[in-house]
Design an enzyme around this catalytic site. Structure first.
Site, PDB file in Angstrom:
ATOM      1  N   SER A 252      34.005  34.923  41.344  1.00 30.96           N
ATOM      2  CA  SER A 252      35.341  34.474  40.863  1.00 30.96           C
ATOM      3  C   SER A 252      36.243  34.371  41.876  1.00 30.96           C
ATOM      4  CB  SER A 252      35.838  35.478  39.866  1.00 30.96           C
ATOM      5  OG  SER A 252      36.468  36.642  40.392  1.00 30.96           O
ATOM      6  N   LYS A 253      37.422  33.859  41.560  1.00 28.10           N
ATOM      7  CA  LYS A 253      38.321  33.670  42.404  1.00 28.10           C
ATOM      8  C   LYS A 253      38.883  34.950  43.375  1.00 28.10           C
ATOM      9  CE  LYS A 253      40.774  30.042  40.141  1.00 28.10           C
ATOM     10  NZ  LYS A 253      41.847  29.492  39.363  1.00 28.10           N
ATOM     11  N   ARG A 254      38.576  35.939  42.506  1.00 22.81           N
ATOM     12  CA  ARG A 254      38.999  37.354  43.344  1.00 22.81           C
ATOM     13  C   ARG A 254      37.906  37.478  44.392  1.00 22.81           C
ATOM     14  NH1 ARG A 254      37.851  41.074  38.651  1.00 22.81           N
ATOM     15  NH2 ARG A 254      37.493  38.908  37.774  1.00 22.81           N
ATOM     16  N   GLY A 256      37.537  35.488  46.526  1.00 22.57           N
ATOM     17  CA  GLY A 256      38.125  34.670  47.731  1.00 22.57           C
ATOM     18  C   GLY A 256      37.479  33.369  47.656  1.00 22.57           C
TER      19      GLY A 256
END
Ligand code: GLU
Length: 484
Positions: A252-254, A256
Site C-alpha cells: 500500500s501507499k504506506r 512508500g
C-alpha cells in the site's frame, strides 16, 4: 479463437504498481498468442474519476512500453449499453426492483450481526407482487435493481493460475444491486453498477481471457452468473497473486510505493521496472535468466507458471535489476537520461561539453543502482570547494603527504591538460622521488581531489577534473588546508 485481453483501470488515482503488473501479464499474454490488448477506462465513478488520472494511466503504460492495440474505451460513453442489459435482465425475470430504504437495510444488517450471521441482503423484495411494488412506489420510494443470485448454486471455474475455484452462491451476499436508483423522475432506474458494466463490456469487446488481481475473485463468481444470465459465453479467468510488502500484507501507499510516476522519479528505468514486475509472480523457464525484455518474456510467457502465492516486493532486487540495465547502457544514451537529474540537482551540466559528460557517465555508471544515485556519485565534479571527510583529513595530515601533493601540483602546473599517460607518469615520478608507496600517492591525490579515500577510477577522475581546470586548484587548496 483469437486471444483478446484487456486492462481496465479506474481513473480514481495514478497508475499503481498493482495495475501496472496486471497490465504486464496481459500484454505478455496477448503478445505470446498474437492477440489483442485492449485498454478500457472504468470511469463510471463520477465523484472519484478525474481526466488527469486517465492521462497518468495512459502515459504510465506508454512509458513502460505496454502499448495497447485498441482503446481507450470509456465506460461513461457506454452507459446506454448497460441500461439495455439491466432491461434485458428485468425482462427475463432475472432481476427485479428492490424498494428497501437505507434504514431497512441497516436494520437488516444489525439483526444479522446480532445473530452472528454474515451480512448480506435477504432477498426480501425478490417476489413482491406488482401491487406491492406499486404501493412502495406510491410512497415515493425509488428502487435499485437487483440481480437474483441462487444461494444453492455452486460456481466453479478452472482458473488459469489457481486451477479449480469454487464459490458458493450463498457466499455472495444475496441478490446483488446492478443498477442504482434513478437520478431523474423519468428514469425507471439509475446507472448500472460495476459488475454488470464489466460483463457487458467484456462481452461486447469479445474478451477471451480476463487476467486480473486475485482481489477480484468474488467479483468473478458474480460475473459468471451475469454472463449466463445474458446468454453469453463465459471467458477464461486468471487471477494473479497480489503484490505484498515485506510483512506479507498487500502493498500500500504506506510502503512508500504508490504510482509508476514515483518509480520514474526515483530513478528506475521503464525496462528494468517491467522486467521486475514480470518477476513478481512469474519466472523465465530458465529461472537463472532474470534480465529480459518484454519481447523475450512474451515468447515464453504462460499463465500456468504464474505463482499462486503473493509476490513480495523487494527493493533490493529491483535496484539490482535496474543496475544491470544501467551498467550495460551505452554512455551516450545514459548521459541523455542523467541530464535531467543533474539539472534538477542544480549541477551546471549545461555548461559542460558533451564528451566530458559522457566520460563522467562512463566513469560513474558502474556505481549506479538508480539514475538518482548520480547526484551523490558525481557531486564532487560540480562543487566549488571540496569538503574533506574525517578519514581523508587524517590521511592528508600524515607525514610526507604535503610533499607528495606539492610535487603533484608542481607537475600539473605547467601543463594545461594532461593525458592518461602524463597522469600515470607523474604518479610514478612522485612515488620515486618522495620515496613513498604508490598507494600513498594515490590516496593523497584522491583525498585532495575528491575529499574521500574511495571512489571510481582515480586516473579518470583526475583527467575529468583536469579538463575543468579543477585539479591544480584543489591540490593547492588542500595544501593550504593542511598547513592550517
Ligand atoms: N476497474 C477495476 C479495477 O480497477 C478492474 C476491473 C477488472 O479488471 O475487471 O480494479
Amino acid at each position: 479463437m483469437s486471444v483478446r485481453v484487456r486492462i481496465a483501470p479506474s481513473p480514481t488515482g495514478n497508475l499503481h504498481i498493482g495495475t501496472a503488473r496486471t497490465a504486464v501479464f496481459n500484454w505478455l499474454f496477448a503478445h505470446r498468442h498474437q492477440g489483442t490488448f485492449v485498454l478500457r477506462v472504468e470511469d463510471t465513478d463520477a465523484a472519484r474519476s478525474r481526466p488527469e488520472y486517465t492521462e497518468n494511466i495512459k502515459s504510465g503504460l506508454a512509458w513502460l512500453g505496454l502499448n495497447w492495440d485498441e482503446g481507450p474505451f470509456f465506460q461513461t460513453q457506454r452507459l446506454d449499453k448497460y441500461q439495455q442489459a439491466v432491461q434485458t435482465l428485468l425482462d427475463k425475470g432475472l432481476a427485479y426492483p428492490c424498494y428497501c430504504t437505507p434504514e431497512e437495510l441497516e436494520e437488516m444488517r444489525e439483526t444479522q450481526k446480532a445473530k452472528g450471521q454474515a451480512p448480506g441482503y435477504d432477498n426480501r423484495h425478490r417476489d413482491l407482487t406488482s401491487a406491492e411494488q406499486e404501493a412502495f412506489a406510491a410512497q415515493g420510494r425509488k428502487p435499485v435493481i437487483r440481480f437474483k443470485i441462487d444461494g444453492d448454486r455452486t460456481i466453479v471455474w478452472k482458473d488459469l493460475i489457481r486451477d479449480t475455484v469454487t464459490w458458493k452462491g450463498s457466499d455472495l451476499g444475496g441478490d446483488m444491486v446492478i443498477a442504482r436508483t434513478a437520478e431523474t423522475e423519468d428514469q425507471p432506474y439509475g446507472q448500472a453498477l460495476y459488475n454488470l458494466a464489466v460483463v457487458v463490456d467484456d462481452i461486447d469487446m469479445q474478451i477471451s481471457h480476463i487476467i486480473r488481481g486475485e482481489d477480484h475473485i468474488a467479483n468473478t463468481a458474480k460475473q459468471i452468473l451475469l454472463y449466463e444470465a445474458l446468454g453469453a459465453e463465459v471467458p477464461s479467468f486468471a487471477h494473479s497473486p497480489l503484490i505484498l510488502n515485506q510483512e506479507g500484507r498487500k502493498l500500500s501507499k504506506r510502503d512508500g510505493v504508490t504510482s509508476i510516476d514515483d518509480f520514474r522519479k526515483m530513478g528506475f528505468l521503464p525496462e528494468a521496472l517491467v522486467n521486475y514486475m514480470t518477476l513478481l509472480g512469474w519466472t523465465f523457464p530458465d529461472a537463472t535468466k532474470e534480465i529480459f525484455t518484454l519481447e523475450e518474456a512474451a515468447k515464453e510467457f504462460d499463465l500456468e507458471r504464474v505463482n499462486k502465492a503473493g509476490a513480495k516486493f523487494d527493493w533490493d532486487k529491483l535496484d539490482w535489476i535496474n543496475s544491470q540495465y544501467l551498467h550495460q547502457m551505452p554512455a551516450d544514451k545514459l548521459t541523455g537520461l542523467l541530464i535531467p537529474y543533474w539539472q534538477e540537482a542544480g549541477y551546471a551540466v549545461d555548461k559542460m561539453d558533451r564528451a566530458w559528460l559522457e566520460s563522467l557517465t562512463a566513469l560513474t555508471a558502474p556505481t549506479l543502482n538508480r539514475l538518482t544515485d548520480v547526484i551523490k556519485e558525481t557531486s564532487v565534479f560540480f562543487v566549488d570547494a571540496v569538503e574533506h571527510s574525517e578519514e581523508a583529513m587524517d590521511l592528508l595530515q600524515q607525514e610526507g603527504v604535503a610533499a607528495v601533493i606539492t610535487e603533484i601540483a608542481e607537475g600539473v602546473k605547467n601543463a594545461d591538460s594532461i593525458t592518461e599517460e602524463d597522469a600515470k607518469a607523474l604518479i610514478k615520478q612522485v612515488t620515486k622521488s618522495q620515496k613513498v608507496k604508490k598507494g600513498l600517492v594515490m590516496r593523497s591525490l584522491r583525498a585532495s581531489l575528491t575529499g574521500e579515500l574511495h571512489g571510481p577510477d582515480l586516473t579518470q577522475t583526475w583527467l575529468l577534473l583536469n579538463q575543468l581546470g579543477e585539479d591544480k586548484k584543489r591540490l593547492l587548496e588542500t595544501l593550504e588546508k593542511i598547513a592550517d
